[in-house]
Design a protein around this motif. Structure first.
Motif, PDB file in Angstrom:
ATOM      1  N   TYR A  51      38.000  14.809  31.965  1.00 57.27           N
ATOM      2  CA  TYR A  51      36.868  14.016  32.455  1.00 57.27           C
ATOM      3  C   TYR A  51      35.562  14.366  31.724  1.00 57.27           C
ATOM      4  O   TYR A  51      34.686  13.514  31.582  1.00 57.27           O
ATOM      5  CB  TYR A  51      36.652  14.249  33.953  1.00 57.27           C
ATOM      6  CG  TYR A  51      37.768  13.800  34.860  1.00 57.27           C
ATOM      7  CD1 TYR A  51      38.781  12.946  34.407  1.00 57.27           C
ATOM      8  CD2 TYR A  51      37.831  14.243  36.191  1.00 57.27           C
ATOM      9  CE1 TYR A  51      39.805  12.541  35.260  1.00 57.27           C
ATOM     10  CE2 TYR A  51      38.850  13.837  37.044  1.00 57.27           C
ATOM     11  CZ  TYR A  51      39.839  12.994  36.577  1.00 57.27           C
ATOM     12  OH  TYR A  51      40.847  12.606  37.415  1.00 57.27           O
ATOM     13  N   LEU A  54      34.815  12.134  28.676  1.00 58.67           N
ATOM     14  CA  LEU A  54      34.953  10.688  28.868  1.00 58.67           C
ATOM     15  C   LEU A  54      33.566  10.078  29.074  1.00 58.67           C
ATOM     16  O   LEU A  54      32.874   9.753  28.113  1.00 58.67           O
ATOM     17  CB  LEU A  54      35.880  10.404  30.045  1.00 58.67           C
ATOM     18  CG  LEU A  54      36.177   8.923  30.339  1.00 58.67           C
ATOM     19  CD1 LEU A  54      36.776   8.239  29.131  1.00 58.67           C
ATOM     20  CD2 LEU A  54      37.082   8.792  31.557  1.00 58.67           C
ATOM     21  N   PHE A  55      33.137   9.935  30.281  1.00 56.98           N
ATOM     22  CA  PHE A  55      31.838   9.323  30.545  1.00 56.98           C
ATOM     23  C   PHE A  55      30.652  10.144  30.017  1.00 56.98           C
ATOM     24  O   PHE A  55      29.696   9.571  29.490  1.00 56.98           O
ATOM     25  CB  PHE A  55      31.675   9.056  32.035  1.00 56.98           C
ATOM     26  CG  PHE A  55      32.630   8.024  32.561  1.00 56.98           C
ATOM     27  CD1 PHE A  55      32.772   6.801  31.921  1.00 56.98           C
ATOM     28  CD2 PHE A  55      33.414   8.273  33.674  1.00 56.98           C
ATOM     29  CE1 PHE A  55      33.659   5.845  32.396  1.00 56.98           C
ATOM     30  CE2 PHE A  55      34.313   7.332  34.152  1.00 56.98           C
ATOM     31  CZ  PHE A  55      34.437   6.116  33.503  1.00 56.98           C
ATOM     32  N   ILE A  58      30.125   9.350  26.340  1.00 54.93           N
ATOM     33  CA  ILE A  58      29.631   7.988  26.117  1.00 54.93           C
ATOM     34  C   ILE A  58      28.160   7.874  26.506  1.00 54.93           C
ATOM     35  O   ILE A  58      27.350   7.260  25.789  1.00 54.93           O
ATOM     36  CB  ILE A  58      30.488   6.979  26.913  1.00 54.93           C
ATOM     37  CG1 ILE A  58      31.908   6.932  26.344  1.00 54.93           C
ATOM     38  CG2 ILE A  58      29.851   5.585  26.868  1.00 54.93           C
ATOM     39  CD1 ILE A  58      32.863   6.077  27.147  1.00 54.93           C
ATOM     40  N   VAL A  59      27.794   8.470  27.638  1.00 57.97           N
ATOM     41  CA  VAL A  59      26.394   8.409  28.080  1.00 57.97           C
ATOM     42  C   VAL A  59      25.484   9.090  27.071  1.00 57.97           C
ATOM     43  O   VAL A  59      24.402   8.576  26.739  1.00 57.97           O
ATOM     44  CB  VAL A  59      26.241   9.045  29.479  1.00 57.97           C
ATOM     45  CG1 VAL A  59      24.767   9.215  29.838  1.00 57.97           C
ATOM     46  CG2 VAL A  59      26.931   8.179  30.522  1.00 57.97           C
ATOM     47  N   PHE A 237      41.474   6.488  36.282  1.00 58.41           N
ATOM     48  CA  PHE A 237      40.051   6.730  36.155  1.00 58.41           C
ATOM     49  C   PHE A 237      39.635   7.939  36.986  1.00 58.41           C
ATOM     50  O   PHE A 237      40.211   8.213  38.042  1.00 58.41           O
ATOM     51  CB  PHE A 237      39.270   5.498  36.634  1.00 58.41           C
ATOM     52  CG  PHE A 237      38.810   4.613  35.517  1.00 58.41           C
ATOM     53  CD1 PHE A 237      39.696   3.766  34.884  1.00 58.41           C
ATOM     54  CD2 PHE A 237      37.491   4.642  35.100  1.00 58.41           C
ATOM     55  CE1 PHE A 237      39.280   2.952  33.851  1.00 58.41           C
ATOM     56  CE2 PHE A 237      37.056   3.825  34.071  1.00 58.41           C
ATOM     57  CZ  PHE A 237      37.963   2.977  33.440  1.00 58.41           C
ATOM     58  N   ILE A 240      34.798   8.081  41.012  1.00 59.96           N
ATOM     59  CA  ILE A 240      33.380   7.772  40.784  1.00 59.96           C
ATOM     60  C   ILE A 240      32.619   7.862  42.095  1.00 59.96           C
ATOM     61  O   ILE A 240      33.031   7.300  43.109  1.00 59.96           O
ATOM     62  CB  ILE A 240      33.215   6.359  40.179  1.00 59.96           C
ATOM     63  CG1 ILE A 240      34.052   6.217  38.899  1.00 59.96           C
ATOM     64  CG2 ILE A 240      31.742   6.079  39.894  1.00 59.96           C
ATOM     65  CD1 ILE A 240      33.678   7.189  37.810  1.00 59.96           C
ATOM     66  N   ALA A 299      26.450  11.993  34.698  1.00 59.68           N
ATOM     67  CA  ALA A 299      27.731  11.294  34.611  1.00 59.68           C
ATOM     68  C   ALA A 299      28.878  12.223  34.992  1.00 59.68           C
ATOM     69  O   ALA A 299      29.840  11.811  35.661  1.00 59.68           O
ATOM     70  CB  ALA A 299      27.935  10.741  33.203  1.00 59.68           C
ATOM     71  N   SER A 303      31.486  11.822  38.234  1.00 59.26           N
ATOM     72  CA  SER A 303      32.861  11.463  37.874  1.00 59.26           C
ATOM     73  C   SER A 303      33.823  12.633  38.092  1.00 59.26           C
ATOM     74  O   SER A 303      34.827  12.761  37.398  1.00 59.26           O
ATOM     75  CB  SER A 303      32.926  10.992  36.413  1.00 59.26           C
ATOM     76  OG  SER A 303      32.470  12.003  35.522  1.00 59.26           O
ATOM     77  N   ALA A 333      36.409   9.522  23.266  1.00 63.14           N
ATOM     78  CA  ALA A 333      36.414   9.142  24.679  1.00 63.14           C
ATOM     79  C   ALA A 333      37.475   8.086  24.962  1.00 63.14           C
ATOM     80  O   ALA A 333      38.146   8.121  26.005  1.00 63.14           O
ATOM     81  CB  ALA A 333      35.033   8.637  25.092  1.00 63.14           C
ATOM     82  N   LEU A 337      40.586   8.374  27.508  1.00 62.31           N
ATOM     83  CA  LEU A 337      40.824   7.359  28.536  1.00 62.31           C
ATOM     84  C   LEU A 337      42.269   6.874  28.503  1.00 62.31           C
ATOM     85  O   LEU A 337      42.908   6.713  29.558  1.00 62.31           O
ATOM     86  CB  LEU A 337      39.862   6.187  28.338  1.00 62.31           C
ATOM     87  CG  LEU A 337      40.019   5.027  29.330  1.00 62.31           C
ATOM     88  CD1 LEU A 337      39.773   5.508  30.751  1.00 62.31           C
ATOM     89  CD2 LEU A 337      39.060   3.895  28.973  1.00 62.31           C
TER      90      LEU A 337
END
Length: 588
Positions: A51, A54-55, A58-59, A237, A240, A299, A303, A333, A337
């Motif tokens: 995890y 991942l986000f 990207i952030v 996923f 969240i 993030a 998450s 990422a 995923l």
């Protein structure tokens, strides 16, 4: 339209796309086993390691400015996190439990808030309070703690409790219980990683070890032979939302943990961003990166994972693979995923000693013996501080270590400002300045003393500065008629130092001598005018340069100035004897 393009992607060229994708695939091959291994440090479920890349990655790609900085799980922040949760009023928690994980996510949210506040209040400079030498010592201490912490998993024995020394003693006294199959997986993993580093450095040995170990474990059913495996993981996923099972009352004990992570995140990420941007002639906006790191940690907290940081090792890999921009991190990422959505079942039979061996190597890499040697060669006092920090980190605790690291960095800075380099100046036959370490019994020339002070003048060193000058004046071989203060290396003066200068000017004038200033920059002159120091001097006794001040002394001197004002043999011999007694003349 360019203002809607992330700063890290501006000026993107189509020819970079293939290189970025290939670099991102390679990076994913390294990041997947590494981040899964970091969960053993943070003591959270293995899946949460994935995890973190991942986000958050990207952030950061969308909000940060660095083209190459890779954001994800980091061994140092994971160690701070685990140590903090175990000591600050939260000792009753069980590692790997849902509540433990929820608190790690809450800590990530707090880090995100602190980073955002640091950007809004322009507090990014706080990261600079970890000096490079202390950071080397801190990460070395983390490395020792990390690789020794993996030994039980690699040997197949229970982990000990208590402090670091008690844990190592437990490991030593439990060697008779070693699981041979577990040790075999760990040794094989080490051999593969180190072998690929030596023979095929561009191929990530960790992912090779992971794939081969899963195949062997699946065929041989190693769990039946006492080898611990990762076990079933929930794919899909990440969850969240806000972490569950925590409340406002959990924030105060976590603030110190979050602040320790926050300081390290700023220091380590800023140093990494600057280093790689400089290599490629790029400019990096550290304040914008702080925004990206804030978003990445928010993030992470939303998450279901733990604190993330800029990773020097993964950024190095991305650079070696010729990655150009954050598209490579986005590719990583996407790979993660896909693993989360479709391939988590493949990781079920991954032996834990393999992850332990991967993290063991990472810990060894953090032990920066070469860096300590460089610090030793450059300045031994800083090396002593680095070593003390390293020992404190693994012997007492990582969170306490980060506090000590900041305190020692500040103490070392104040120490150098308190006793900076001090010189008696003169001019040689060619008109070039000469410098001698200031010591009682020296003079620039008969009747002249030119004193240079290489630091800010502030409350901590002002009285020492005044005492040094007065001692030089009273011990000079000839009565001092002119004292020239070379201000070219004095950036600023605070109120306490202004008062000390007042007293020093009075002291010089009471000895019927001239006090002159030379080399003031406009800001320093304005400060001294506000403090009333300039008003105490004759208007003609403020000179642009030392050379002009010496020329003014020459014109007022009853006897001609020698060719080398700093070359008075009697004073030089006296100065040499005094310098032998002065500790600062032997600083390294």
């Amino acid at each position: 339209m360019s203002r809607f393009v992330p700063e890290s992607l501006r000026g993107y060229q189509r020819s970079w796309l293939r290189t970025d994708i290939v670099a991102g695939l390679t990076l994913a091959a390294v990041a997947v086993p590494e981040t899964m291994g970091y969960t053993s440090i943070a003591q959270v479920p293995v899946i949460t390691g994935l995890y973190t890349v991942l986000f958050p990655a990207i952030v950061f790609a969308l909000l940060g400015s660095s083209r190459l900085l890779v954001v994800g799980a980091d061994s140092a922040t994971a160690a701070i996190l685990a140590g903090g949760l175990a000591t600050f009023g939260l000792a009753g928690l069980t590692p790997y439990s849902p509540q433990w994980l929820a608190l790690t996510s809450l800590t990530a949210l707090l880090c995100g808030v602190l980073l955002l506040l640091a950007r809004l209040l322009r507090l990014g400079f706080l990261g600079d309070f970890l000096s490079a030498s202390v950071l080397i010592g801190f990460l070395t201490g983390v490395g020792i703690q990390v690789f020794t912490g993996q030994l039980p998993d690699m040997l197949g024995i229970p982990k000990g409790k208590g402090n670091w020394f008690q844990q190592q003693w437990h490991t030593l006294t439990s060697l008779g219980e070693v699981s041979v199959p577990t040790l075999a997986f760990a040794v094989a993993t080490l051999a593969i990683i180190l072998g690929f580093k030596a023979i095929l450095p561009k191929v990530p040995g960790a992912i090779v070890a992971v794939v081969l170990s899963i195949i062997v474990a699946s065929v041989a059913d190693v769990s039946a032979h006492g080898v611990a495996v990762v076990g079933a993981m929930q794919g899909g996923f990440p969850p969240i939302g806000l972490p569950q099972g925590v409340g406002w009352s959990d924030i105060p004990p976590l603030l110190t943990v979050a602040f320790s992570c926050f300081v390290l995140i700023i220091a380590q990420s800023a140093a990494t961003s600057r280093s790689f941007a400089t290599r490629h002639g790029q400019r990096v906006d550290i304040n914008r990166d702080i925004v990206g790191l804030s978003g990445a940690n928010l993030a992470a907290g939303l998450s279901g994972t733990f604190v993330v940081n800029g990773s020097p090792t993964k950024t190095q890999i991305l650079d070696e693979q010729k990655g150009k921009t954050q598209v490579a991190n986005a590719t990583m990422a996407v790979v993660v995923l896909l693993i989360l959505l479709f391939f988590t079942s493949v990781l079920t039979n991954l032996p834990k000693p393999v992850l332990g061996a991967i993290v063991f190597v990472i810990g060894l890499d953090l032990v920066d013996i070469a860096g300590l040697r460089l610090v030793w060669a450059a300045r031994r006092s800083e090396c002593y501080i680095a070593i003390l920090t390293a020992v404190f980190v693994f012997a007492v605790g990582v969170q306490q270590g980060i506090v000590l690291a900041v305190v020692l960095s500040l103490i070392e800075m104040v120490r150098r400002q308190y006793r900076p380099h001090r010189f008696v100046l003169g001019l040689d036959a060619g008109g070039e300045p000469t410098f001698q370490r200031a010591a009682p019994g020296m003079q620039s020339a008969p009747g002249l003393l030119v004193f240079r002070y290489d630091a800010d003048l502030f409350y901590a060193n002002a009285n020492q500065f005044s005492d040094d000058v007065q001692e030089l004046i009273t011990s000079a071989p000839d009565p001092v008629r002119w004292l020239v203060l070379d201000c070219s290396a004095i950036p600023d003066v605070d109120y306490s130092a202004g008062a000390a200068l007042h007293q020093l000017v009075t002291f010089v004038h009471n000895r019927h001598a001239t006090f002159a200033l030379a080399g003031l920059d406009p800001d320093l002159r304005a400060t001294l005018e506000r403090f009333g120091v300039i008003a105490l001097l004759h208007i003609d006794h403020v000179y642009p340069t030392v050379e002009e001040a010496i020329a003014a002394f020459r014109s007022s001197a009853p006897a001609p100035l020698p060719a080398d004002p700093a070359g008075d043999r009697t004073a030089e011999r006296a100065g040499d004897r005094a310098a032998d007694r002065a500790g600062d003349s032997r600083e390294t």
